[in-house]
Design an enzyme around this catalytic site. Structure first.
Site, PDB file in Angstrom:
ATOM      1  N   LYS A  13       0.835  -1.210   0.000  1.00 58.58           N
ATOM      2  CA  LYS A  13       0.000   0.000   0.000  1.00 58.58           C
ATOM      3  C   LYS A  13       0.870   1.261   0.000  1.00 58.58           C
ATOM      4  CE  LYS A  13      -1.936  -1.004   3.950  1.00 58.58           C
ATOM      5  NZ  LYS A  13      -1.230  -2.275   4.228  1.00 58.58           N
ATOM      6  N   ARG A  88      -9.240   1.251   8.592  1.00 58.51           N
ATOM      7  CA  ARG A  88      -8.882  -0.135   8.873  1.00 58.51           C
ATOM      8  C   ARG A  88     -10.002  -0.851   9.593  1.00 58.51           C
ATOM      9  NH1 ARG A  88      -2.956   0.705   8.887  1.00 58.51           N
ATOM     10  NH2 ARG A  88      -1.966  -1.308   8.757  1.00 58.51           N
ATOM     11  N   ARG A 127      11.438  -6.093   4.778  1.00 59.47           N
ATOM     12  CA  ARG A 127      11.183  -4.647   4.714  1.00 59.47           C
ATOM     13  C   ARG A 127      12.178  -3.906   5.607  1.00 59.47           C
ATOM     14  NH1 ARG A 127       5.322  -1.946   5.381  1.00 59.47           N
ATOM     15  NH2 ARG A 127       5.204  -3.117   7.346  1.00 59.47           N
ATOM     16  N   ARG A 160      11.360  -2.730  11.350  1.00 60.77           N
ATOM     17  CA  ARG A 160      10.418  -2.232  12.364  1.00 60.77           C
ATOM     18  C   ARG A 160      10.132  -3.316  13.397  1.00 60.77           C
ATOM     19  NH1 ARG A 160       5.649   0.105   8.641  1.00 60.77           N
ATOM     20  NH2 ARG A 160       4.440  -1.005  10.219  1.00 60.77           N
ATOM     21  N   ARG A 171      -0.768  -9.288  13.257  1.00 62.31           N
ATOM     22  CA  ARG A 171      -1.316  -8.217  12.411  1.00 62.31           C
ATOM     23  C   ARG A 171      -2.162  -8.793  11.285  1.00 62.31           C
ATOM     24  NH1 ARG A 171       3.856  -5.077  10.853  1.00 62.31           N
ATOM     25  NH2 ARG A 171       2.447  -3.651   9.800  1.00 62.31           N
TER      26      ARG A 171
HETATM   27  P1  ADP Z   1       1.594  -1.476   7.307  1.00 59.55           P
HETATM   28  O1  ADP Z   1       2.334  -0.506   6.427  1.00 59.55           O
HETATM   29  O2  ADP Z   1       2.372  -2.694   7.541  1.00 59.55           O
HETATM   30  O3  ADP Z   1       0.217  -1.771   6.835  1.00 59.55           O
HETATM   31  P2  ADP Z   1       1.114   0.742   9.023  1.00 59.55           P
HETATM   32  O4  ADP Z   1       2.361   1.528   9.015  1.00 59.55           O
HETATM   33  O5  ADP Z   1       0.008   1.178   8.160  1.00 59.55           O
HETATM   34  O6  ADP Z   1       1.488  -0.775   8.720  1.00 59.55           O
HETATM   35  O7  ADP Z   1       0.553   0.611  10.502  1.00 59.55           O
HETATM   36  C1  ADP Z   1       1.374   0.217  11.576  1.00 59.55           C
HETATM   37  C2  ADP Z   1       0.524   0.096  12.826  1.00 59.55           C
HETATM   38  O8  ADP Z   1      -0.038   1.378  13.147  1.00 59.55           O
HETATM   39  C3  ADP Z   1      -0.669  -0.839  12.721  1.00 59.55           C
HETATM   40  O9  ADP Z   1      -0.323  -2.190  12.971  1.00 59.55           O
HETATM   41  C4  ADP Z   1      -1.592  -0.261  13.790  1.00 59.55           C
HETATM   42  O10 ADP Z   1      -1.159  -0.630  15.095  1.00 59.55           O
HETATM   43  C5  ADP Z   1      -1.357   1.235  13.659  1.00 59.55           C
HETATM   44  N1  ADP Z   1      -2.313   1.840  12.705  1.00 59.55           N
HETATM   45  C6  ADP Z   1      -2.022   2.434  11.522  1.00 59.55           C
HETATM   46  N2  ADP Z   1      -3.140   2.880  10.923  1.00 59.55           N
HETATM   47  C7  ADP Z   1      -4.168   2.576  11.760  1.00 59.55           C
HETATM   48  C8  ADP Z   1      -5.583   2.757  11.710  1.00 59.55           C
HETATM   49  N3  ADP Z   1      -6.196   3.350  10.659  1.00 59.55           N
HETATM   50  N4  ADP Z   1      -6.310   2.324  12.757  1.00 59.55           N
HETATM   51  C9  ADP Z   1      -5.745   1.732  13.810  1.00 59.55           C
HETATM   52  N5  ADP Z   1      -4.428   1.502  13.921  1.00 59.55           N
HETATM   53  C10 ADP Z   1      -3.643   1.919  12.908  1.00 59.55           C
HETATM   54  P1  ADP Z   2       2.277  -1.793   3.212  1.00 61.80           P
HETATM   55  O1  ADP Z   2       2.295  -0.291   3.188  1.00 61.80           O
HETATM   56  O2  ADP Z   2       1.052  -2.367   2.553  1.00 61.80           O
HETATM   57  O3  ADP Z   2       2.506  -2.366   4.564  1.00 61.80           O
HETATM   58  P2  ADP Z   2       4.852  -1.610   1.831  1.00 61.80           P
HETATM   59  O4  ADP Z   2       4.586  -0.730   0.668  1.00 61.80           O
HETATM   60  O5  ADP Z   2       5.621  -1.048   2.965  1.00 61.80           O
HETATM   61  O6  ADP Z   2       3.495  -2.312   2.323  1.00 61.80           O
HETATM   62  O7  ADP Z   2       5.612  -2.916   1.287  1.00 61.80           O
HETATM   63  C1  ADP Z   2       6.003  -3.971   2.170  1.00 61.80           C
HETATM   64  C2  ADP Z   2       7.386  -4.484   1.755  1.00 61.80           C
HETATM   65  O8  ADP Z   2       7.294  -5.162   0.513  1.00 61.80           O
HETATM   66  C3  ADP Z   2       8.423  -3.381   1.544  1.00 61.80           C
HETATM   67  O9  ADP Z   2       9.678  -3.875   1.935  1.00 61.80           O
HETATM   68  C4  ADP Z   2       8.372  -3.102   0.054  1.00 61.80           C
HETATM   69  O10 ADP Z   2       9.624  -2.611  -0.436  1.00 61.80           O
HETATM   70  C5  ADP Z   2       8.059  -4.502  -0.506  1.00 61.80           C
HETATM   71  N1  ADP Z   2       7.181  -4.466  -1.687  1.00 61.80           N
HETATM   72  C6  ADP Z   2       6.168  -3.607  -1.965  1.00 61.80           C
HETATM   73  N2  ADP Z   2       5.573  -3.917  -3.137  1.00 61.80           N
HETATM   74  C7  ADP Z   2       6.207  -5.009  -3.609  1.00 61.80           C
HETATM   75  C8  ADP Z   2       6.056  -5.812  -4.800  1.00 61.80           C
HETATM   76  N3  ADP Z   2       5.107  -5.551  -5.706  1.00 61.80           N
HETATM   77  N4  ADP Z   2       6.908  -6.862  -4.946  1.00 61.80           N
HETATM   78  C9  ADP Z   2       7.857  -7.143  -4.003  1.00 61.80           C
HETATM   79  N5  ADP Z   2       8.050  -6.424  -2.893  1.00 61.80           N
HETATM   80  C10 ADP Z   2       7.243  -5.364  -2.677  1.00 61.80           C
END
Ligand code: ADP
Ligand code: ADP
Ligand code: ZN
Length: 214
Positions: A13, A88, A127, A160, A171
């Site tokens: 995302k 979410r 990541r 992280r 998660r």
């Molecule tokens: P990822 O990129 O892996 O999806 P995020 O960076 O979006 O993770 O979120 C990391 C953490 O921050 C989540 O696991 C949650 O604890 C919190 N978080 C982020 N966005 C929200 C939301 N909209 N509602 C509740 N918790 C959130």
């Molecule tokens: P989210 O915001 O949904 O948690 P991220 O954009 O941070 O996800 O991506 C999660 C991990 O996967 C990062 O290390 C990113 O560089 C890698 N990644 C993202 N998109 C792809 C893809 N299409 N193929 C392989 N790795 C990816």
């Protein structure tokens, strides 16, 4: 253009949202980045959010919704925005709809970046994040030029705490319970689009541009 990014943790995302923001000149709003910035700065919100994030749980809606509602009403959001990591939960989606309805607007697209659970744990363990500027890398799929240093700002990149496999499992179950129902929610609103998130990053982005238009 007002866009929501949906998908499991690690689906890509953030990676896609940054490219969308650059191409369509709209702000990228990541609730995870906002919480991490608050943790780094030692704010009250950061302290509260951290206890949930460390456990792989969601931060309560009360702490999350107002923050986003304030952010989307700022001047730079008047031509749209891309929400990454929000909503979410169904109550968050309802709060967003209610806030937009009040100003006579609706969301345009909810883009589901679809990646099966099997792929997620590998993605997350590879990541690396820069906690200074928010850039994200992957040790195999998107490595930094210099190992362990952010390309954008030179700070150290880190795994992280919540990307460790135990927390990722938690998660993922939270995602299935609380966030996945949003797919149906936006399907009913006729704004859901799905892309195959297992493709290489550039191909995922090309699929998104096909949806949003050049
Ligand atoms: P990822 O990129 O892996 O999806 P995020 O960076 O979006 O993770 O979120 C990391 C953490 O921050 C989540 O696991 C949650 O604890 C919190 N978080 C982020 N966005 C929200 C939301 N909209 N509602 C509740 N918790 C959130
Ligand atoms: P989210 O915001 O949904 O948690 P991220 O954009 O941070 O996800 O991506 C999660 C991990 O996967 C990062 O290390 C990113 O560089 C890698 N990644 C993202 N998109 C792809 C893809 N299409 N193929 C392989 N790795 C990816
Ligand atoms: Zn950086």
């Amino acid at each position: 253009m007002k866009i929501i990014m949906l998908g499991a943790p690690g689906a890509g995302k953030g990676t896609q949202a940054k490219q969308i923001a650059a191409k369509y000149q709209i702000p990228h709003i990541s609730t995870g980045d906002i919480f991490r910035a608050n943790i780094k700065n030692g704010t009250e919100l950061g302290k509260k959010a951290k206890t949930y994030m460390d456990q792989g749980a969601l931060v309560p809606d009360e702490l999350t919704c107002d923050l986003v509602m304030d952010r989307i009403q700022q001047e730079d959001c008047k031509n749209g925005f891309v929400l990454d990591g929000f909503p979410r939960t169904i109550p968050q989606a309802e709060a967003l709809d209610a806030a937009l309805t009040k100003i006579g607007q609706t969301m345009d697209y909810a883009i589901d970046v679809d990646v099966p659970d099997e792929n997620i744990v590998n993605r997350m363990s590879g990541r690396r994040a820069c906690l200074n500027c928010g850039a994200t890398y992957h040790i195999v799929f998107n490595p930094t030029k210099v190992e362990g240093k952010c390309d954008a700002c030179g700070n150290d990149t880190v795994l992280r705490d919540d990307d460790k496999p135990e927390t990722v499992q938690k998660r993922l179950s939270v995602y299935h319970e609380q966030t996945q129902p949003l797919i149906d929610y936006y399907k009913k609103q006729n704004i859901l689009k799905s892309v195959d998130g297992t493709l290489p990053m550039d191909d995922v982005f090309a699929a998104i541009v096909d949806i949003l238009g050049e």
